[in-house]
Design an enzyme around this catalytic site. Sequence first.
Site, PDB file in Angstrom:
ATOM      1  N   LYS A   1       0.857  -1.188   0.000  1.00 15.13           N
ATOM      2  CA  LYS A   1       0.000   0.000   0.000  1.00 15.13           C
ATOM      3  C   LYS A   1       0.892   1.237   0.000  1.00 15.13           C
ATOM      4  CE  LYS A   1      -3.692   2.248   2.627  1.00 15.13           C
ATOM      5  NZ  LYS A   1      -4.564   2.138   3.811  1.00 15.13           N
TER       6      LYS A   1
ATOM      7  N   LYS B   1      -2.432  -1.543  -3.574  1.00 15.11           N
ATOM      8  CA  LYS B   1      -3.236  -0.334  -3.504  1.00 15.11           C
ATOM      9  C   LYS B   1      -2.327   0.885  -3.580  1.00 15.11           C
ATOM     10  CE  LYS B   1      -6.678   1.888  -0.531  1.00 15.11           C
ATOM     11  NZ  LYS B   1      -7.411   1.879   0.720  1.00 15.11           N
TER      12      LYS B   1
HETATM   13 ZN    ZN Z   1      -5.500   3.450   8.212  1.00 16.78          ZN
END
Ligand code: ZN
Length: 318
Positions: free
Chosen positions: A189, A242
Amino acid sequence: MRRNRGSEGIRRMVRENAIEPQHLILPLFVEENLDARTPIKSMPGVYRETEKSIVDIVKQADAAKLGAVMLFGVSHHKDHTGSDSMRAGGLLDRMIKRVKDACPDTVVIADACFCEYTDHGHCGPLTKDGRVDNDATIENIGKQAVIAARAGADIIAPSGMMDGQVASIRNALDDQGFIDTPIMAYAAKYASCFYGPFREAAGCSLNKGDRKTYQMDPANGDEALREVALDIAEGADMVMVKPGLPYLDVLYRVKETFGLPTFAYNISGEYAMLKFAAEAGALDYEKAAMEMMMCFRRAGADGILTYAALDVARQLNK
Ligand SMILES: [Zn+2]
């Protein structure tokens, strides 16, 4: 090469990838003490749902045969640690129960993080110098995961990028008898500016600072593979990359390297770009959304978390 593209029938016959409703996961926002569902300005077509209206939209997801829904709480009980998400009767607990009571067969993924529940907006409690306290966070995240699993969540998805969070959740779940509850790790992420609209949606903008000390540097690709390897070693059953669109190379490498069920999060900023471009007449929203989903599949995604899930599924189900 053109002979294989000569008609829709032949194109369909030789098509390498397919998109079906089961590949789509719909993220949803649930706000407590809200009278009516409220549109999110930066994400046209997306709402903050009330604790009642959430049921209607999950029923739509169920009818459209989506793969799953993912729930985010919008809390009115914020504090330094995000304690509301660690207690029975808190918003996290209530919203999962409500959805599972109404739609027991819908797969519910619980986002496991604290930024929606902390008063400073970071993903865990802060140390004196204002950094996120990694080890305190991973102890708390285990408690939060157990609350979610006990409420009926089918999958726990830790999104805070704390070191050791997957192992901590696995241990806490196993301790409490949830040995069959899988973990979908937000394994790679990135500290991305494309999250902007989400922060409005979930009400988790930062008072100060940024998330660069725990989320990844957009310049790095190899590091993503190390992150994913660690999460798998700690017990992740599925992994996620992501954001989505600007990171298709990372998605591809992760799927090629590890072969686990791999998901892409087509995030709020990506959705907003499409919506606002369509509103300006620059492109066709439905066609662009469908093409995007197919590109995620081509890059190796087993599934896509996307705010366009219902729109795309409606086209597919036509
Ligand atoms: Zn968070």
